[in-house]
Motif scaffolding. Structure first.
Motif, PDB file in Angstrom:
ATOM      1  N   TYR A  74       0.802  -1.145   0.068  1.00 51.05           N
ATOM      2  CA  TYR A  74       0.012   0.146   0.130  1.00 51.05           C
ATOM      3  C   TYR A  74       0.890   1.257  -0.042  1.00 51.05           C
ATOM      4  CZ  TYR A  74       0.846   0.171   5.103  1.00 51.05           C
ATOM      5  OH  TYR A  74       1.876   0.251   6.093  1.00 51.05           O
ATOM      6  N   ILE A 116      -7.608   4.283  -4.266  1.00 57.07           N
ATOM      7  CA  ILE A 116      -7.094   5.389  -4.131  1.00 57.07           C
ATOM      8  C   ILE A 116      -8.240   6.167  -3.096  1.00 57.07           C
ATOM      9  CG2 ILE A 116      -7.758   6.764  -6.201  1.00 57.07           C
ATOM     10  CD1 ILE A 116      -4.946   8.164  -5.838  1.00 57.07           C
ATOM     11  N   VAL A 121      -2.955   4.906  -1.035  1.00 58.37           N
ATOM     12  CA  VAL A 121      -3.750   3.798  -1.519  1.00 58.37           C
ATOM     13  C   VAL A 121      -3.803   2.615  -0.540  1.00 58.37           C
ATOM     14  CG1 VAL A 121      -2.997   2.195  -3.443  1.00 58.37           C
ATOM     15  CG2 VAL A 121      -2.429   4.494  -3.631  1.00 58.37           C
TER      16      VAL A 121
END
Length: 190
Positions: A96, A122, A171
């Motif tokens: 991530y 996102i 993210v």
């Protein structure tokens, strides 16, 4: 009467590029570039790409500039946009990216090359998130673009997102065994 003030806009468009050709160029770059760690927790992030060196990435950069110019006009900004930098992101299983923004640029963005299901949305943070979370959260009936402290957008192949560089984002973890591949970039106004 409801009036919208302090609106934060995101440009969202689907492009039509040959993703296989882009993947070949991306794989060529990742074989030569050991990468760096900036916001990525696991995964791979390249150093800045020499855009002119790669045909398909160069074509993509032209589409980015065209869309960024349209976004700039909608935002009512003046000046000429130039592409400052571009880099590759690969998130493998459970990788991530932490919350960040992009200082010293005006518009930032991401273009999705490969994103299987559940590969990590996102997430944009509302600039008023602290106030919403502290005071409003328990009273919100339905989260929407007025009341959400975060906004998730699902990646899709060939999707281009542009946003103000000051907008914080992260993210989510890739929960798919297949890698998620994107190109991120910054633009500045002259």
């Amino acid at each position: 009467m409801l009036k919208n003030i302090f609106i934060t806009s995101i440009w969202d468009v689907n492009l039509n590029f040959n993703l296989d050709s882009l993947k070949k160029e991306i794989n060529e770059i990742t074989k030569e570039d050991e990468g760096r760690i900036v916001s990525n927790q696991g995964g791979y992030q390249s150093k800045n790409i020499d855009i002119q060196k790669y045909t398909h990435i160069n074509f993509l950069s032209q589409a980015i500039l065209t869309n960024s110019d349209s976004f700039k006009k909608e935002l009512n900004l003046k000046g000429k946009l130039i592409l400052q930098n571009m880099w590759i992101n690969k998130n493998y299983f459970k990788d991530y990216n932490i919350l960040l923004n992009h200082p010293n640029s005006f518009i930032s963005g991401v273009y999705y090359v490969q994103c299987p299901k559940e590969s990590g949305a996102i997430t944009f943070e509302n600039p008023a998130a602290d106030g919403i979370g502290y005071v409003w959260n328990e009273k919100i009936i339905d989260y929407n673009n007025h009341t959400s402290s975060v906004w998730n957008m699902t990646p899709k192949p060939n999707r281009l997102l542009l946003f103000p560089s000051f907008l914080k984002h992260c993210v989510k973890p890739n929960l798919n065994k297949e890698e998620r591949v994107s190109l991120s970039f910054n633009l500045k106004l002259l």
